[in-house]
Design a protein around this motif. Structure first.
Motif, short mmCIF file in Angstrom:
data_model
loop_
_atom_site.label_atom_id
_atom_site.label_comp_id
_atom_site.label_asym_id
_atom_site.label_seq_id
_atom_site.Cartn_x
_atom_site.Cartn_y
_atom_site.Cartn_z
N ALA A 282 0.84 -1.20 0.00
CA ALA A 282 0.00 0.00 0.00
C ALA A 282 0.87 1.24 0.00
O ALA A 282 2.05 1.20 0.38
N VAL A 283 0.31 2.35 -0.45
CA VAL A 283 0.99 3.64 -0.39
C VAL A 283 0.04 4.64 0.27
O VAL A 283 -1.15 4.64 0.00
N ALA A 284 0.59 5.43 1.18
CA ALA A 284 -0.23 6.36 1.96
C ALA A 284 0.09 7.80 1.59
O ALA A 284 1.25 8.17 1.41
N PHE A 285 -0.96 8.60 1.44
CA PHE A 285 -0.83 10.03 1.14
C PHE A 285 -1.51 10.81 2.26
O PHE A 285 -2.72 10.70 2.42
N THR A 286 -0.75 11.57 3.02
CA THR A 286 -1.31 12.32 4.14
C THR A 286 -1.57 13.76 3.71
O THR A 286 -0.68 14.42 3.17
N HIS A 287 -2.78 14.23 3.95
CA HIS A 287 -3.19 15.60 3.65
C HIS A 287 -3.49 16.33 4.95
O HIS A 287 -4.04 15.74 5.88
N ARG A 288 -3.18 17.62 4.98
CA ARG A 288 -3.44 18.41 6.18
C ARG A 288 -4.75 19.18 6.11
O ARG A 288 -5.19 19.73 7.12
N ASP A 289 -5.35 19.28 4.91
CA ASP A 289 -6.55 20.12 4.79
C ASP A 289 -7.57 19.46 3.87
O ASP A 289 -7.31 18.44 3.23
N SER A 290 -8.76 20.06 3.84
CA SER A 290 -9.82 19.61 2.95
C SER A 290 -9.72 20.36 1.63
O SER A 290 -8.89 21.27 1.47
N ARG A 291 -10.58 20.01 0.68
CA ARG A 291 -10.59 20.73 -0.59
C ARG A 291 -10.95 22.20 -0.40
O ARG A 291 -10.58 23.05 -1.20
N PRO B 56 -8.68 23.00 8.00
CA PRO B 56 -7.79 22.01 8.62
C PRO B 56 -8.49 20.66 8.73
O PRO B 56 -9.58 20.55 9.29
N ASN B 57 -7.87 19.63 8.17
CA ASN B 57 -8.49 18.31 8.14
C ASN B 57 -7.41 17.27 7.90
O ASN B 57 -7.22 16.78 6.78
N LEU B 58 -6.67 16.92 8.95
CA LEU B 58 -5.59 15.95 8.84
C LEU B 58 -6.17 14.58 8.56
O LEU B 58 -6.97 14.06 9.34
N HIS B 59 -5.78 13.98 7.44
CA HIS B 59 -6.28 12.67 7.07
C HIS B 59 -5.30 11.99 6.12
O HIS B 59 -4.47 12.65 5.50
N THR B 60 -5.40 10.68 6.02
CA THR B 60 -4.50 9.90 5.16
C THR B 60 -5.30 9.02 4.22
O THR B 60 -6.20 8.29 4.66
N HIS B 61 -4.99 9.11 2.94
CA HIS B 61 -5.55 8.21 1.94
C HIS B 61 -4.60 7.03 1.77
O HIS B 61 -3.39 7.24 1.62
N VAL B 62 -5.12 5.82 1.79
CA VAL B 62 -4.28 4.63 1.63
C VAL B 62 -4.76 3.85 0.40
O VAL B 62 -5.89 3.35 0.38
N ALA B 63 -3.91 3.78 -0.62
CA ALA B 63 -4.22 3.00 -1.82
C ALA B 63 -3.59 1.62 -1.67
O ALA B 63 -2.37 1.49 -1.53
N ILE B 64 -4.42 0.59 -1.70
CA ILE B 64 -3.97 -0.79 -1.46
C ILE B 64 -3.88 -1.54 -2.78
O ILE B 64 -4.83 -1.54 -3.57
N SER B 65 -2.76 -2.21 -3.01
CA SER B 65 -2.60 -3.03 -4.20
C SER B 65 -3.49 -4.27 -4.12
O SER B 65 -3.72 -4.82 -3.04
N ASN B 66 -3.97 -4.71 -5.28
CA ASN B 66 -4.80 -5.93 -5.27
C ASN B 66 -3.95 -7.18 -5.47
O ASN B 66 -4.48 -8.26 -5.71
N LYS B 67 -2.62 -7.05 -5.37
CA LYS B 67 -1.73 -8.20 -5.46
C LYS B 67 -1.10 -8.48 -4.10
O LYS B 67 -0.60 -7.58 -3.43
N VAL B 68 -1.14 -9.75 -3.70
CA VAL B 68 -0.57 -10.18 -2.42
C VAL B 68 0.26 -11.44 -2.65
O VAL B 68 0.07 -12.16 -3.63
N GLN B 69 1.16 -11.69 -1.72
CA GLN B 69 2.06 -12.84 -1.83
C GLN B 69 1.61 -13.94 -0.88
O GLN B 69 1.41 -13.70 0.31
N VAL B 70 1.47 -15.16 -1.41
CA VAL B 70 1.03 -16.29 -0.60
C VAL B 70 2.06 -16.58 0.49
O VAL B 70 3.26 -16.68 0.22
N ALA B 71 1.58 -16.71 1.73
CA ALA B 71 2.47 -16.98 2.86
C ALA B 71 2.84 -18.45 2.89
O ALA B 71 2.13 -19.32 2.34
N ASP B 72 3.95 -18.75 3.54
CA ASP B 72 4.44 -20.13 3.65
C ASP B 72 3.74 -20.82 4.81
O ASP B 72 4.21 -20.83 5.95
N THR B 73 2.58 -21.39 4.53
CA THR B 73 1.80 -22.12 5.52
C THR B 73 1.39 -23.46 4.93
O THR B 73 1.44 -23.65 3.71
N PRO B 74 0.97 -24.43 5.76
CA PRO B 74 0.53 -25.72 5.22
C PRO B 74 -0.59 -25.59 4.19
O PRO B 74 -0.65 -26.36 3.23
N ALA B 75 -1.46 -24.57 4.36
CA ALA B 75 -2.57 -24.41 3.43
C ALA B 75 -2.11 -23.96 2.05
O ALA B 75 -2.83 -24.10 1.06
#
Length: 264
Positions: free
Chosen positions: A44-53, A57-76
């Motif tokens: 994911a990549v996070a973009f922090t903004h300090r204000d609204s449009r 004042p409006n401190l907030h963070t947008h987080v864009a999450i990739s739809n690709k993930v790596q399979v963990a090393d588990t029995p399943a």
């Protein structure tokens, strides 16, 4: 104070994302994707903004999450550990509200601990809605003067709702009301203002706050009142005991079942 708030916000964001990684991030393997398996985490990549449009004042963070993930090393994983697969978005969407509440609660706890602030439910909450938490001692005139974006949305939403009722002869249903609110948000979305430095933003907001409250002395008095409000408000328990957990769980159940027929 501002530095402590910004650090607390960043920590609450990281905490919420970590919680999602532990409880809501999976991929699917096998014929028809019947096996839900663990992954190594989110990209994911996070973009922090300090204000609204609107420049408020409006401190907030947008987080864009990739739809690709790596399979963990588990029995399943059955020999497919390390492969890159598509994110199973269903658990993530199902826990979106829970993640939001976790962020809010974590932020409140951090600010209570670091700045000795106190929080309380905002008065006047509409029936059927959960109360918004506010810092005790902050003058509500500041909330109003820095809600320009929300005010424009509410005005347009009321106009759309009135038009809907005239055209259909009935008020909008809850689902239709949500769609009208989304339409109002998009229709009132203005272009972003010219960029300002952090120092320029802080100076502008301080001038606006002083003007809303009646001058710099009134602003300083409000900041002093925050400390007095904390001194006269109960502090959350320093230690979480089994008894506190049991009592709080009972309150949560009573609150939820008083407003919902089913929940997760």
């Amino acid at each position: 104070i501002a530095d402590a708030i910004e650090k607390s916000h960043a920590e609450a964001v990281r905490d919420s994302l970590g919680w999602l990684e532990r409880h809501a991030v999976f991929t699917r393997l096998g014929a028809g994707g019947t096996r839900q398996v663990e992954v190594t985490g989110l990209l994911a990549v996070a973009f922090t903004h300090r204000d609204s449009r609107a420049g408020d004042p409006n401190l907030h963070t947008h987080v864009a999450i990739s739809n690709k993930v790596q399979v963990a090393d588990t029995p399943a994983a059955a020999g497919q550990a390390g492969q890159w697969r598509a994110l199973d978005g269903r658990p993530l969407h199902a826990l979106a509200v829970a993640a939001s509440e976790r962020y809010n609660t974590r932020l409140e706890a951090l600010l209570t601990d670091r700045l000795d602030l106190r929080f309380a439910n905002r008065p006047g909450t509409a029936a059927g809605k959960r109360a918004v938490r506010e810092i005790v001692g902050v003058d509500d005139r500041l909330t109003r003067v820095w809600a320009a974006r929300r005010a424009s949305i509410d005005v347009r939403r009321a106009e759309l709702s009135t038009t809907f009722q005239v055209e259909h002869g009935r008020p909008p249903s809850p689902v239709e009301a949500i769609k009208l609110a989304q339409q109002a948000t998009l229709e009132t979305r203005q272009g972003k203002h010219a960029p300002r430095s952090h120092a320029e933003q802080r100076a502008t907001w301080r001038e606006q706050a002083a003007a809303a409250l009646g001058g710099p002395p009134a602003l300083e008095a409000m900041l002093s009142d925050l400390n007095r409000a904390a001194a006269h408000s109960p502090r959350p328990p320093a230690e979480v005991t089994a008894g506190w957990v049991a009592d709080t769980a009972q309150v949560v159940l009573e609150t939820v079942q008083g407003s919902r027929a089913t929940w997760q």
